[in-house]
Write a protein that holds these residues in place. Structure first.
Motif, mmCIF file in Angstrom:
data_model
loop_
_atom_site.group_PDB
_atom_site.id
_atom_site.type_symbol
_atom_site.label_atom_id
_atom_site.label_comp_id
_atom_site.label_asym_id
_atom_site.label_seq_id
_atom_site.Cartn_x
_atom_site.Cartn_y
_atom_site.Cartn_z
ATOM 1 N N ASN A 54 3.635 5.794 -5.532
ATOM 2 C CA ASN A 54 3.580 5.822 -7.000
ATOM 3 C C ASN A 54 2.495 6.773 -7.489
ATOM 4 O O ASN A 54 2.694 7.529 -8.438
ATOM 5 C CB ASN A 54 3.349 4.427 -7.572
ATOM 6 C CG ASN A 54 4.574 3.566 -7.495
ATOM 7 O OD1 ASN A 54 5.696 4.060 -7.429
ATOM 8 N ND2 ASN A 54 4.381 2.256 -7.482
ATOM 9 N N TYR A 55 1.326 6.752 -6.826
ATOM 10 C CA TYR A 55 0.242 7.663 -7.191
ATOM 11 C C TYR A 55 0.695 9.119 -7.039
ATOM 12 O O TYR A 55 0.480 9.950 -7.930
ATOM 13 C CB TYR A 55 -1.002 7.413 -6.347
ATOM 14 C CG TYR A 55 -2.051 8.466 -6.588
ATOM 15 C CD1 TYR A 55 -2.881 8.388 -7.696
ATOM 16 C CD2 TYR A 55 -2.162 9.561 -5.739
ATOM 17 C CE1 TYR A 55 -3.820 9.378 -7.949
ATOM 18 C CE2 TYR A 55 -3.091 10.553 -5.985
ATOM 19 C CZ TYR A 55 -3.916 10.465 -7.092
ATOM 20 O OH TYR A 55 -4.824 11.447 -7.340
ATOM 21 N N LEU B 256 0.834 -1.204 0.000
ATOM 22 C CA LEU B 256 0.000 0.000 0.000
ATOM 23 C C LEU B 256 0.867 1.251 0.000
ATOM 24 O O LEU B 256 0.567 2.226 -0.700
ATOM 25 C CB LEU B 256 -0.947 0.002 1.198
ATOM 26 C CG LEU B 256 -1.910 1.171 1.281
ATOM 27 C CD1 LEU B 256 -2.771 1.252 0.020
ATOM 28 C CD2 LEU B 256 -2.785 1.050 2.505
ATOM 29 N N HIS C 264 3.845 1.584 -1.329
ATOM 30 C CA HIS C 264 4.363 1.739 -2.688
ATOM 31 C C HIS C 264 3.282 2.244 -3.642
ATOM 32 O O HIS C 264 3.547 3.097 -4.494
ATOM 33 C CB HIS C 264 4.943 0.421 -3.203
ATOM 34 C CG HIS C 264 6.185 0.015 -2.491
ATOM 35 N ND1 HIS C 264 7.331 0.778 -2.473
ATOM 36 C CD2 HIS C 264 6.458 -1.065 -1.738
ATOM 37 C CE1 HIS C 264 8.255 0.180 -1.766
ATOM 38 N NE2 HIS C 264 7.750 -0.955 -1.290
ATOM 39 N N PHE C 265 2.057 1.756 -3.490
ATOM 40 C CA PHE C 265 0.948 2.205 -4.324
ATOM 41 C C PHE C 265 0.705 3.703 -4.151
ATOM 42 O O PHE C 265 0.586 4.451 -5.122
ATOM 43 C CB PHE C 265 -0.324 1.423 -3.984
ATOM 44 C CG PHE C 265 -1.533 1.915 -4.712
ATOM 45 C CD1 PHE C 265 -1.790 1.520 -6.014
ATOM 46 C CD2 PHE C 265 -2.418 2.791 -4.089
ATOM 47 C CE1 PHE C 265 -2.902 1.983 -6.689
ATOM 48 C CE2 PHE C 265 -3.538 3.262 -4.755
ATOM 49 C CZ PHE C 265 -3.781 2.858 -6.061
#
Length: 76
Positions: free
Chosen positions: A9-10, A3, A5-6
């Motif tokens: 990245n966003y 989560l 990393h998600f």
């Protein structure tokens, strides 16, 4: 970690369209949290990434985070 990393990245992909670019703090000092610090005066967006959306009240009642409900006219 997935989560984190998600979300990172966003932020990396989306921030080009933002009016103010944040300083991103995501390290061991804040455990599983990400801080986005914007401008002066400083404004920070702080998010705990391990929250599941609920917390437990007395009596093992589940309460949605961000939407507690109080019983009306509760006497002490």
């Amino acid at each position: 970690m997935a989560l984190t990393h998600f979300v990172l990245n966003y932020v990396q992909e989306a921030q080009a369209a933002w009016q103010h670019q944040p300083t991103i703090i995501a390290d061991d000092r804040f455990q599983d949290c990400i801080l986005l610090v914007f401008g002066k005066p400083r404004t920070a967006v702080f998010a705990h990434l391990d929250s599941i959306g609920f917390t437990v009240r007395y009596g093992r009642q589940l309460v949605r985070i961000g939407a507690p409900r109080a019983k009306p006219a509760t006497a002490w």
